[in-house]
Design a protein around this motif. Structure first.
Motif, mmCIF file in Angstrom:
data_model
loop_
_atom_site.group_PDB
_atom_site.id
_atom_site.type_symbol
_atom_site.label_atom_id
_atom_site.label_comp_id
_atom_site.label_asym_id
_atom_site.label_seq_id
_atom_site.Cartn_x
_atom_site.Cartn_y
_atom_site.Cartn_z
ATOM 1 N N THR A 320 -27.892 13.125 25.663
ATOM 2 C CA THR A 320 -27.544 13.140 24.247
ATOM 3 C C THR A 320 -26.252 12.375 24.015
ATOM 4 O OG1 THR A 320 -27.201 14.527 22.290
ATOM 5 C CG2 THR A 320 -26.226 15.298 24.341
ATOM 6 N N HIS A 321 -26.161 11.772 22.850
ATOM 7 C CA HIS A 321 -24.910 11.201 22.356
ATOM 8 C C HIS A 321 -23.920 12.348 22.184
ATOM 9 C CE1 HIS A 321 -22.067 9.456 19.473
ATOM 10 N NE2 HIS A 321 -22.544 8.255 19.773
ATOM 11 N N GLU A 322 -22.637 12.075 22.343
ATOM 12 C CA GLU A 322 -21.644 13.150 22.289
ATOM 13 C C GLU A 322 -21.584 13.867 20.946
ATOM 14 O OE1 GLU A 322 -17.529 11.998 22.452
ATOM 15 O OE2 GLU A 322 -17.963 9.961 21.740
ATOM 16 N N PHE A 323 -21.786 13.145 19.828
ATOM 17 C CA PHE A 323 -21.620 13.738 18.510
ATOM 18 C C PHE A 323 -22.901 13.770 17.673
ATOM 19 C CE2 PHE A 323 -17.112 11.978 18.971
ATOM 20 C CZ PHE A 323 -16.637 13.173 19.480
ATOM 21 N N GLU A 324 -23.952 13.108 18.143
ATOM 22 C CA GLU A 324 -25.216 13.057 17.416
ATOM 23 C C GLU A 324 -26.326 13.634 18.281
ATOM 24 O OE1 GLU A 324 -26.136 9.318 15.295
ATOM 25 O OE2 GLU A 324 -24.286 8.576 16.195
ATOM 26 N N ASP A 325 -27.240 14.352 17.662
ATOM 27 C CA ASP A 325 -28.359 14.930 18.403
ATOM 28 C C ASP A 325 -29.432 13.866 18.590
ATOM 29 O OD1 ASP A 325 -30.081 16.565 19.680
ATOM 30 O OD2 ASP A 325 -30.437 17.935 18.001
ATOM 31 N N ILE A 326 -29.133 12.918 19.472
ATOM 32 C CA ILE A 326 -30.018 11.790 19.723
ATOM 33 C C ILE A 326 -29.893 11.386 21.187
ATOM 34 C CG2 ILE A 326 -28.204 10.191 18.974
ATOM 35 C CD1 ILE A 326 -30.335 8.250 18.069
ATOM 36 N N SER A 327 -31.011 11.052 21.812
ATOM 37 C CA SER A 327 -30.977 10.561 23.189
ATOM 38 C C SER A 327 -30.169 9.272 23.246
ATOM 39 C CB SER A 327 -32.399 10.299 23.689
ATOM 40 O OG SER A 327 -32.396 9.502 24.869
ATOM 41 N N VAL A 328 -29.431 9.078 24.321
ATOM 42 C CA VAL A 328 -28.673 7.835 24.475
ATOM 43 C C VAL A 328 -29.601 6.634 24.568
ATOM 44 C CG1 VAL A 328 -26.742 9.015 25.589
ATOM 45 C CG2 VAL A 328 -28.540 7.990 27.009
ATOM 46 N N LEU A 329 -30.864 6.863 24.904
ATOM 47 C CA LEU A 329 -31.824 5.765 25.014
ATOM 48 C C LEU A 329 -32.256 5.236 23.647
ATOM 49 C CD1 LEU A 329 -34.110 6.997 27.931
ATOM 50 C CD2 LEU A 329 -32.092 5.523 28.033
ATOM 51 N N ASP A 330 -31.920 5.965 22.592
ATOM 52 C CA ASP A 330 -32.289 5.550 21.242
ATOM 53 C C ASP A 330 -31.124 4.971 20.459
ATOM 54 O OD1 ASP A 330 -34.998 6.348 21.547
ATOM 55 O OD2 ASP A 330 -34.409 8.435 21.206
ATOM 56 N N VAL A 331 -29.995 4.759 21.132
ATOM 57 C CA VAL A 331 -28.815 4.162 20.492
ATOM 58 C C VAL A 331 -28.893 2.645 20.651
ATOM 59 C CG1 VAL A 331 -26.299 4.057 20.451
ATOM 60 C CG2 VAL A 331 -27.449 6.209 21.023
ATOM 61 N N GLU A 332 -28.714 1.923 19.555
ATOM 62 C CA GLU A 332 -28.830 0.463 19.595
ATOM 63 C C GLU A 332 -27.606 -0.182 20.238
ATOM 64 O OE1 GLU A 332 -29.332 -3.428 16.598
ATOM 65 O OE2 GLU A 332 -29.285 -1.381 15.786
ATOM 66 N N ILE A 333 -27.845 -1.193 21.048
ATOM 67 C CA ILE A 333 -26.766 -1.987 21.648
ATOM 68 C C ILE A 333 -26.403 -3.070 20.627
ATOM 69 C CG2 ILE A 333 -26.068 -3.410 23.616
ATOM 70 C CD1 ILE A 333 -28.384 -2.042 25.193
ATOM 71 N N ASP A 334 -25.603 -2.705 19.649
ATOM 72 C CA ASP A 334 -25.223 -3.657 18.608
ATOM 73 C C ASP A 334 -23.925 -4.389 18.936
ATOM 74 O OD1 ASP A 334 -23.471 -1.557 18.275
ATOM 75 O OD2 ASP A 334 -24.230 -0.954 16.305
ATOM 76 N N ASP A 335 -23.348 -4.080 20.074
ATOM 77 C CA ASP A 335 -22.135 -4.739 20.572
ATOM 78 C C ASP A 335 -22.185 -4.619 22.088
ATOM 79 O OD1 ASP A 335 -19.533 -5.343 21.476
ATOM 80 O OD2 ASP A 335 -18.622 -4.655 19.617
ATOM 81 N N LEU A 336 -21.961 -5.711 22.795
ATOM 82 C CA LEU A 336 -22.032 -5.662 24.257
ATOM 83 C C LEU A 336 -21.000 -4.711 24.841
ATOM 84 C CD1 LEU A 336 -22.628 -9.414 25.237
ATOM 85 C CD2 LEU A 336 -24.316 -7.588 24.981
ATOM 86 N N ASP A 337 -19.935 -4.430 24.086
ATOM 87 C CA ASP A 337 -18.882 -3.530 24.572
ATOM 88 C C ASP A 337 -18.961 -2.159 23.884
ATOM 89 O OD1 ASP A 337 -16.535 -3.168 26.268
ATOM 90 O OD2 ASP A 337 -15.397 -3.043 24.392
ATOM 91 N N LYS A 338 -20.085 -1.834 23.265
ATOM 92 C CA LYS A 338 -20.215 -0.562 22.559
ATOM 93 C C LYS A 338 -19.959 0.593 23.518
ATOM 94 C CE LYS A 338 -23.431 2.052 19.612
ATOM 95 N NZ LYS A 338 -22.869 1.749 18.282
ATOM 96 N N ARG A 339 -19.096 1.536 23.085
ATOM 97 C CA ARG A 339 -18.725 2.672 23.922
ATOM 98 C C ARG A 339 -19.080 3.978 23.225
ATOM 99 N NH1 ARG A 339 -13.107 0.741 26.885
ATOM 100 N NH2 ARG A 339 -13.509 -1.503 26.744
#
Length: 359
Positions: A320-339
């Motif tokens: 899960t994302h730290e603050f959102e109830d979402i799998s990290v696999l569903d987070v978009e890579i909208d920045d190569l340095d996204k943290r």
């Protein structure tokens, strides 16, 4: 025998596990019937037995195995903690060792003939690694961290490499869910690879798979060491990363105090790869890395989080994302340095994280 005398003549015949002779006994038949294979051939054979048939994907994973074997050799000869005098585009000071490991990976993936795009924590730009001889076939892109844990390497702790493989060209705008495989290398007393294959990449209709291979026989051969790695639903082992965030993140502070009060076992080294790998070795646990206003998120989605997230979920775990109830696999890579901050681990343990952090 020394000078005609038996050096053990005054000792009993049976002295427990070791007789002190220094001689290594090779079990009878261990090499019988074994054909001589190369390192890449041995990994290729293992991948085929795990249900992988796409030739270019096999070659891609094998090239990452070769890169990992080279990094293992580099680490064995590492002596001085020297900075290169440069920074990557994220502003991090680069060790010469970081650059050497990065170069080893780029050399391997360029030689594979199966990758078209690559980006790494040390070279954080989409880099063309294609070969002029490439034809219109199945090709891949890779995001990777060549040496995770360089800050703890001087203590001779285990460190690792992280690789995520996406189909086609390009990494920006992708999600971890699109990966066709991920690989995590661990360099310690042994050199091992944990390989994740989602069901869509396999042809045996047996679902997601995570398995481990170990580099043996003087780094000449890969051998299957764990054929099917699974995380149990719950296990009271925790690895709390970025712990300074508890000072100004009340929810994280409450969660860490719960783990301690409920007598969880602490297993934390400061390296993401060995800490997450421990869960795979012990079939469960929970890893967290949570941020706050004064302790910002450090983990990069492309180079670290997506690949390990795929591995955790292929092993029946949850993310899960730290603050959102979402799998990290569903987070978009909208920045190569996204943290971002994360929680990985056994399903019930990640559910407990959600309860403390989201409710």
């Amino acid at each position: 025998m020394v000078g005609g005398a038996d050096v053990h003549s005054d000792e009993p015949d049976n002295r427990g596990i070791n007789d002190g002779s220094g001689l290594i006994e090779v079990p009878a038949g261990i090499n019988e019937g074994r054909k001589c294979v190369s390192r890449d051939e041995s990994l290729t054979e293992i991948l085929i037995t795990r249900g992988l048939s796409e030739a270019n994907l096999i070659s891609s994973i094998v090239s990452l195995g070769e890169a990992s074997a080279q990094i293992a050799a580099i680490l064995e000869n590492y002596v001085k903690h020297e900075y290169a005098g440069t920074q990557n585009s994220s502003g991090d000071d680069q060790l010469k060792l970081d650059i050497d490991c990065d170069n080893a990976v780029f050399h391997a993936i360029r030689g594979s003939g199966t990758f078209v795009t690559a980006a790494s924590e040390e070279t954080p730009v989409e880099t063309d690694v294609s070969s002029p001889s490439m034809k219109d076939e199945e090709f891949y892109s890779v995001g990777f961290d060549p040496l995770d844990g360089s800050s703890i390497i001087d203590a001779n702790f285990s460190v690792g490499s992280i690789f995520g493989i996406w189909p086609g060209k390009g990494l920006l705008g992708r999600r971890g869910r699109e990966q066709v495989a991920s690989v995590v290398s661990l360099y310690g007393p042994r050199t091992t690879l944990m390989i994740a294959l989602p069901a869509k990449s396999r042809d045996d209709d047996k679902g997601d798979l995570a398995f481990e291979v170990t580099l043996v026989k003087d780094r000449s051969l890969w051998e299957l060491s764990r054929g099917d790695v699974k995380l149990k639903p719950s296990k009271k082992v925790f690895a709390p990363g970025n712990l300074r965030a508890v000072n100004d993140n009340e929810k994280y502070d409450s969660l860490v105090k719960h783990w301690i009060a409920d007598r969880y076992t602490l297993r934390y080294s400061g390296g993401m790869v060995p800490d997450v790998y421990h869960m795979f070795a012990k079939s469960g646990g929970v890893f967290s890395n949570v941020s706050s206003e004064k302790a910002r998120a450090k983990l990069r989605l492309l180079y670290e989080v997506a690949a390990i997230g795929l591995m955790v979920e292929c092993a029946d775990g949850a993310t899960t994302h730290e603050f959102e109830d979402i799998s990290v696999l569903d987070v978009e890579i909208d920045d190569l340095d996204k943290r971002l901050g994360v929680c990985f681990g056994s399903k019930d343990e990640v559910a407990k994280y959600r309860k403390f952090m989201f409710e």
